[in-house]
Design an enzyme around this catalytic site. Structure first.
Site, mmCIF file in Angstrom:
data_model
loop_
_atom_site.group_PDB
_atom_site.id
_atom_site.type_symbol
_atom_site.label_atom_id
_atom_site.label_comp_id
_atom_site.label_asym_id
_atom_site.label_seq_id
_atom_site.Cartn_x
_atom_site.Cartn_y
_atom_site.Cartn_z
ATOM 1 N N CYS A 1 0.745 -10.299 -3.007
ATOM 2 C CA CYS A 1 0.374 -10.935 -4.367
ATOM 3 C C CYS A 1 1.462 -11.795 -5.071
ATOM 4 O O CYS A 1 2.685 -11.192 -5.295
ATOM 5 C CB CYS A 1 -0.125 -9.622 -5.454
ATOM 6 N N CYS B 1 -1.591 6.757 -16.350
ATOM 7 C CA CYS B 1 -2.201 5.880 -15.272
ATOM 8 C C CYS B 1 -1.129 5.765 -14.221
ATOM 9 O O CYS B 1 0.108 5.333 -14.527
ATOM 10 C CB CYS B 1 -2.114 4.407 -15.905
ATOM 11 N N CYS C 1 5.088 -3.091 -0.366
ATOM 12 C CA CYS C 1 3.700 -3.358 -0.166
ATOM 13 C C CYS C 1 3.412 -4.419 0.821
ATOM 14 O O CYS C 1 3.952 -5.408 0.604
ATOM 15 C CB CYS C 1 2.920 -3.519 -1.678
ATOM 16 N N CYS D 1 -5.981 7.778 -14.657
ATOM 17 C CA CYS D 1 -6.364 6.691 -14.009
ATOM 18 C C CYS D 1 -5.415 6.510 -12.990
ATOM 19 O O CYS D 1 -4.209 6.692 -13.100
ATOM 20 C CB CYS D 1 -6.087 5.254 -14.973
#
Ligand code: SAM
Ligand code: DTB
Ligand code: SF4
Length: 344
Positions: free
Chosen positions: A64, A104, A60, A135
């Site tokens: 973060c 999810c 990614c 989700c």
């Protein structure tokens, strides 16, 4: 037991001081108040079982500091392509057969590319057709992408604010808190239920946890779903390594339970989810979270990349606590009630 509804107003005008005052209550008093709110709006003996699947792992571009899937982490997580629709549907069927109500799916993207949306839409409608609640968490969305997800029948979109605005800036540099709030607004405008929560135990202060609950509780409409994660410290991530070097920074369980309780009181109708990090919690701590108003857990032996207790262990825990997996739909009535209040 039937869900009881009260006429207590759902407030979106909380001040930071009021949220801080909740955190400052004697622990037993805080728990008592949270349990009262929980019983007024939810079926307290039920816990919803949810399963997570990483449909596109690693590599990614975001940075973060907590995440094993950031390309800037040295976590050893291998980057993969978006999974095939059939494979995802097989995993969803397994989860449903193991007792999960909700599936999810997460992708390690800053945002989905338009060329991915066809597959994503097929996945959403396929999982939904199996009778599971869906989700997705795919990063930032354009209004067009949100509309596509809505048309496919997506029940919830997860996009966490993670912490209070001040601490967020120290944990992520590739996007802003405002970017996060903008996507939440896009999801809301598309008519998809909002799932937004955060992580505690990242080295933040009590004031940051207050800011985190305050942000969510003062959105124009509360998120229908609020996951509270305890940081899973992963070696090779900024925060995992920082906590390994300064173990005293690790959050204590009581403070985690306080965060769950404050979220429950401030957002009475929302599903508060005891999410990542249960591996490092005792059953007694998890029981306190249920008392404080947590409505759901992630079960299955994996979260997105981190290990998790399997279904058998979770079913045994629920049996010991005399709790049972949620069988019917979520208290949708509660959401309808929030609609009524919003339009009153
Ligand atoms: N890329 C998308 C995004 O960030 O919105 C979706 C996937 S991301 C992994 C979903 C959420 O998982 C993050 O927002 C974060 O709150 C949570 N998370 C990630 N790593 C975690 C960790 N090590 N411990 C606890 N929660 C974590
Ligand atoms: C959320 O708040 N927690 C879930 C879900 N939303 C997507 C993700 C937890 C990830 C835990 C770390 C991992 O497995 O890599
Ligand atoms: Fe990427 Fe999401 Fe992990 Fe951040 S939390 S690095 S956006 S996968």
């Amino acid at each position: 037991m039937e869900t009881r509804l009260t006429t207590a107003p759902i407030r979106t005008d909380w001040t930071r001081d009021e949220i801080a005052a909740l955190f400052d209550l004697p622990f037993t008093e805080l728990l008592f108040r949270a349990a009262e709110v929980h019983r007024a709006h939810h079926r307290p003996e039920e816990v919803q079982l949810c399963t997570l699947l990483s449909i596109k792992t690693g590599g990614c571009p975001e940075d973060c500091g907590y995440c094993s899937q950031s390309a800037s982490a040295q976590s050893g997580v291998k980057a993969t392509k978006l999974m095939d629709v059939r494979e995802v549907l097989q995993k969803a069927a397994q989860a449903r057969d193991a007792g999960s109500q909700r599936f999810c799916m997460g992708a390690a993207w800053r945002n989905p590319k338009d060329r991915d949306m066809g597959k994503i839409v097929e996945i959403v409608s396929g999982v939904r057709a199996m009778g599971m609640e869906t989700c997705m968490t795919l990063g930032m969305l354009t209004p067009e992408q949100a509309a596509q997800l809505k048309a496919a029948g997506l029940d919830y979109y997860n996009h966490n604010v993670d912490s209070g605005p001040e601490y967020y800036e120290r944990v992520v540099s590739t996007r802003s808190y405002e970017d996060r709030l903008d996507t939440l607004e896009t999801v809301r405008e598309a008519g998809i239920n909002v799932c937004s929560g955060g992580i505690v135990g990242m080295g933040e202060t009590r004031a940051d946890r207050v800011g985190f609950v305050h942000t969510l509780a003062t959105l124009e409409r509360h998120p229908e779903s609020v996951p509270v994660n305890a940081l899973v410290p992963v070696k090779g991530t900024v925060l995992g390594d920082m906590l390994a070097d300064t173990p005293l920074a690790k959050i204590d369980d009581i403070e985690f339970v306080r965060t769950v309780a404050a979220a429950r009181i401030a957002m009475p109708l929302s599903m508060v989810r005891l999410s990542a990090g249960r591996e490092s919690m005792s059953e007694a701590t998890q029981a306190l979270c249920f008392l404080a108003g947590a409505n759901s857990i992630f079960t299955g032996d994996k979260l997105l990349t981190a290990p998790n207790a399997g279904e058998d262990e979770d079913m045994a825990m629920l049996a010991r606590l005399g709790l049972k997996p949620m069988a019917g739909p979520e208290p949708m009535r509660a959401m309808a009630e929030q609609d009524d209040l919003a339009s009153a």
